[in-house]
Scaffold this motif. Structure first.
Motif, short mmCIF file in Angstrom:
data_model
loop_
_atom_site.label_atom_id
_atom_site.label_comp_id
_atom_site.label_asym_id
_atom_site.label_seq_id
_atom_site.Cartn_x
_atom_site.Cartn_y
_atom_site.Cartn_z
N ILE A 19 0.82 -1.22 0.00
CA ILE A 19 0.00 0.00 0.00
C ILE A 19 0.85 1.27 0.00
CG2 ILE A 19 -1.87 -1.16 1.22
CD1 ILE A 19 -1.18 0.45 3.70
N ARG A 20 2.17 1.13 0.15
CA ARG A 20 3.00 2.34 0.15
C ARG A 20 3.26 2.80 -1.27
NH1 ARG A 20 8.48 4.05 3.54
NH2 ARG A 20 8.77 6.00 2.37
N LYS A 21 2.99 4.08 -1.51
CA LYS A 21 3.21 4.66 -2.83
C LYS A 21 4.70 4.59 -3.18
CE LYS A 21 -0.66 7.94 -2.64
NZ LYS A 21 -1.06 9.37 -2.66
N GLY A 22 4.95 4.31 -4.45
CA GLY A 22 6.32 4.27 -4.94
C GLY A 22 7.03 2.94 -4.78
N ILE A 23 6.35 1.95 -4.22
CA ILE A 23 7.03 0.69 -3.96
C ILE A 23 7.50 0.01 -5.23
CG2 ILE A 23 4.85 -0.63 -3.87
CD1 ILE A 23 6.27 -2.45 -1.81
N TYR A 24 6.78 0.18 -6.33
CA TYR A 24 7.16 -0.55 -7.55
C TYR A 24 8.32 0.12 -8.26
CZ TYR A 24 2.92 -2.98 -6.44
OH TYR A 24 1.97 -3.71 -5.77
N ASP A 25 8.68 1.32 -7.88
CA ASP A 25 9.92 1.94 -8.32
C ASP A 25 11.07 1.54 -7.40
OD1 ASP A 25 8.71 3.36 -10.47
OD2 ASP A 25 8.04 4.92 -9.07
N PHE A 26 10.75 1.34 -6.12
CA PHE A 26 11.78 1.02 -5.14
C PHE A 26 12.23 -0.43 -5.22
CE2 PHE A 26 12.76 -0.37 -0.71
CZ PHE A 26 13.97 0.30 -0.57
N LEU A 27 11.30 -1.35 -5.46
CA LEU A 27 11.62 -2.78 -5.43
C LEU A 27 12.78 -3.16 -6.36
CD1 LEU A 27 8.16 -4.58 -5.18
CD2 LEU A 27 9.92 -4.43 -3.44
N PRO A 28 12.76 -2.77 -7.64
CA PRO A 28 13.87 -3.20 -8.51
C PRO A 28 15.20 -2.60 -8.09
CG PRO A 28 12.37 -1.72 -9.68
CD PRO A 28 11.71 -2.07 -8.41
N ARG A 29 15.16 -1.40 -7.53
CA ARG A 29 16.40 -0.77 -7.08
C ARG A 29 17.00 -1.56 -5.91
NH1 ARG A 29 16.99 5.13 -4.31
NH2 ARG A 29 19.26 5.32 -4.47
N LEU A 30 16.14 -1.95 -4.98
CA LEU A 30 16.62 -2.73 -3.84
C LEU A 30 17.08 -4.11 -4.28
CD1 LEU A 30 16.94 -2.76 -0.73
CD2 LEU A 30 14.65 -3.76 -0.61
N ALA A 31 16.32 -4.74 -5.17
CA ALA A 31 16.66 -6.09 -5.63
C ALA A 31 18.02 -6.13 -6.33
CB ALA A 31 15.57 -6.61 -6.56
N ALA A 32 18.43 -5.00 -6.92
CA ALA A 32 19.69 -4.94 -7.66
C ALA A 32 20.87 -4.55 -6.78
CB ALA A 32 19.56 -3.95 -8.83
N LEU A 33 20.65 -4.41 -5.48
CA LEU A 33 21.71 -3.97 -4.58
C LEU A 33 22.87 -4.97 -4.59
CD1 LEU A 33 22.35 -1.74 -2.45
CD2 LEU A 33 21.30 -3.23 -0.75
N PRO A 34 24.08 -4.54 -4.92
CA PRO A 34 25.22 -5.47 -4.96
C PRO A 34 25.45 -6.13 -3.61
CG PRO A 34 25.77 -3.39 -6.05
CD PRO A 34 24.45 -3.17 -5.37
N GLY A 35 25.62 -7.43 -3.63
CA GLY A 35 25.87 -8.18 -2.41
C GLY A 35 24.63 -8.81 -1.81
N LEU A 36 23.45 -8.35 -2.22
CA LEU A 36 22.22 -8.93 -1.72
C LEU A 36 21.89 -10.18 -2.54
CD1 LEU A 36 19.83 -8.61 0.24
CD2 LEU A 36 18.67 -7.26 -1.51
N LYS A 37 21.78 -11.32 -1.86
CA LYS A 37 21.61 -12.59 -2.55
C LYS A 37 20.18 -13.10 -2.57
CE LYS A 37 26.33 -13.98 -1.39
NZ LYS A 37 27.19 -14.98 -0.69
N ASP A 38 19.34 -12.55 -1.70
CA ASP A 38 17.98 -13.07 -1.61
C ASP A 38 17.06 -11.95 -1.17
OD1 ASP A 38 15.66 -14.43 0.04
OD2 ASP A 38 16.47 -16.00 -1.25
N ILE A 39 15.98 -11.73 -1.90
CA ILE A 39 15.00 -10.72 -1.53
C ILE A 39 13.60 -11.30 -1.71
CG2 ILE A 39 15.08 -9.66 -3.84
CD1 ILE A 39 14.45 -6.96 -2.42
N SER A 40 12.74 -11.03 -0.74
CA SER A 40 11.38 -11.57 -0.80
C SER A 40 10.43 -10.56 -0.17
CB SER A 40 11.31 -12.92 -0.09
OG SER A 40 11.81 -12.84 1.23
#
Length: 332
Positions: free
Chosen positions: A78-99
Motif C-alpha cells: 500500500i505504500r506509494k512508490g514501492i514498484y519503483d523502489f523494489l527493482p532498485r533494492l533487488a539490484a543492490l550489490p551483495g544482496l543474494k535473496d529478496i522476498s
C-alpha cells in the motif's frame, strides 16, 4: 562497502545475515492478532523512513554481511512508490535473496509488477480458507481476491509461495488439516506460526495452538519427512508429507525457542533497529542519520546493536511478559 568490513556477529557467535525490513506501519486490514481493537495510532509521514533512507541503510547493512532481505509492513504494497523502489533494492550489490510478505489483497492486480521488479519469492498471510472467518479475523471480506492472487502468483512462476497461517484456539484451529492438504495438491509452503501475545493488552483473549499438537494432527495425512534448511532459511522446521507437491513448516516461538540459531535483525518503518522481535529493546537509526551521521557511524550502530542481541526472548508459554509495541508497528 568492501567484503573485509566487520560482519554482524553477536556475542554468542551467531552470524546475522537476514534483515526483516518494514517500509510502512499502515495496513488495509485490521487483523485480530496484529492490530487489536482500539489501536488506531499511526506514524506521521515525516516519522517514516524515506525510500532513500531505507536504501542507504540497506546498502550499509548488506556491506556488513546481510545477504537476505524480506520486505514487510504493515502491508508493504500500500505504500506509494514501492514498484519503483523494489527493482532498485533487488539490484543492490551483495544482496543474494529478496522476498516480500503481503496480506495478498493487492497481490492479483500487481503480481506481474512484483515479478518484474526482481521478487521471485513471496509470503502471503492467510489464516483461514473460509470467507466468513476471513472477515472475522481481518475485518474485511477479501478472501476471494487473496486466493486469486495466490493462484496467479503460482501461474507466473513465483517459487516458493509460502502461506503463513496463525492458528488461534476456537477461531481457525479446525482448519489445520485443510491447510496441510494444500501442500499435498499445490507446491505451496504452508507455515504454521504460533500466535505471539505481542502488544500491551493484558486481557488478550486469543490463545495459541502449540505446533507439537498440530504435528500430531498431521500424522493422519501421512508421514512427515524432514526437509534440509537452505543457506538463508529462517526459523521454520520444514517437512513434506510423503508424496506432496509442497511443504509444511512450523515456527514455534512459544513452545520451542529457535533463539540459539536466530540470524535476524528487524528494521521498523520508523527507523528503529530491533535485534529481537520479542524484546522491547531497540536502537534508533533515523535520528543519527537525519543528524548527519556518516555511513561508518551508521555501520557502527548496526554492529553495536548486533553485538547486544539477546541470547533468547522471555516470551514463553509459562512467562507471558509482553512486548509493548504491536506487530503492525514492528513489521511482520
Amino acid at each position: 562497502m568492501e567484503s573485509n568490513h566487520p560482519q554482524l556477529i553477536d556475542q554468542y557467535h551467531r552470524r546475522l545475515n537476514y534483515l526483516r525490513l518494514s517500509i510502512t506501519d499502515r495496513c488495509n486490514l485490521n487483523c485480530l492478532y496484529c492490530t487489536p481493537a482500539g489501536v488506531t495510532s499511526k506514524l506521521r509521514h515525516e516519522d517514516i523512513l524515506t525510500y532513500e533512507e531505507i536504501f542507504r541503510l540497506a546498502r550499509i547493512v548488506v556491506g556488513l554481511g546481510i545477504e537476505k532481505i524480506r520486505l514487510t509492513g504493515g502491508e508493504p504494497l500500500i505504500r506509494k512508490g514501492i514498484y519503483d523502489f523494489l527493482p532498485r533494492l533487488a539490484a543492490l550489490p551483495g544482496l543474494k535473496d529478496i522476498s516480500l510478505t503481503t496480506n495478498g489483497i493487492f497481490l492479483k492486480e500487481n503480481t506481474k509488477r512484483i515479478r518484474a521488479s526482481g521478487i521471485k519469492r513471496i509470503n502471503v498471510s492467510l489464516d483461514t480458507l473460509r470467507p466468513d472467518i476471513y472477515e472475522k479475523i481481518t475485518g474485511y471480506d477479501g478472501f476471494q481476491q487473496v486466493w486469486e492472487g495466490i493462484e496467479l502468483a503460482r501461474e507466473l512462476g513465483f517459487q516458493p509461495i509460502k502461506i503463513n497461517m496463525v492458528p488461534i484456539l476456537g477461531i481457525n484451529d479446525d482448519e489445520i488439516l485443510d491447510f496441510a492438504r494444500l501442500s499435498v495438491v499445490y507446491p505451496y509452503h504452508i507455515r504454521f506460526i504460533e500466535y505471539m501475545p505481542i502488544g500491551a493488552d493484558p486481557d488478550d483473549p486469543l490463545s495459541y495452538v502449540a505446533n507439537s499438537l498440530i504435528k500430531e494432527q498431521l500424522t493422519s495425512l501421512g508421514k512427515l519427512v524432514p526437509v534440509p534448511k537452505t543457506a538463508y532459511e529462517g526459523p521454520a522446521e520444514r517437512f513434506k508429507i510423503e508424496g506432496a507437491s509442497g511443504e509444511i513448516g512450523f515456527i514455534s516461538p512459544m513452545t520451542n525457542h529457535f533463539c540459539r540459531v536466530c540470524n535476524r535483525l528487524r528494521l521498523t518503518a520508523s527507523g528503529r533497529l530491533r535485534p529481537c522481535l520479542l524484546s522491547n529493546k531497540h536502537t534508533d537509526l533515523k535520528g543519527p542519520m537525519r543528524s548527519g551521521a556518516s555511513d561508518s557511524e551508521l555501520a557502527r550502530i548496526f554492529l553495536n546493536a548486533a553485538l547486544n542481541k539477546p541470547y533468547a526472548h522471555q516470551l514463553t508459554s509459562e512467562n507471558t511478559s509482553r512486548v509493548s509495541a504491536h506487530m503492525s508497528s514492528i513489521g511482520g
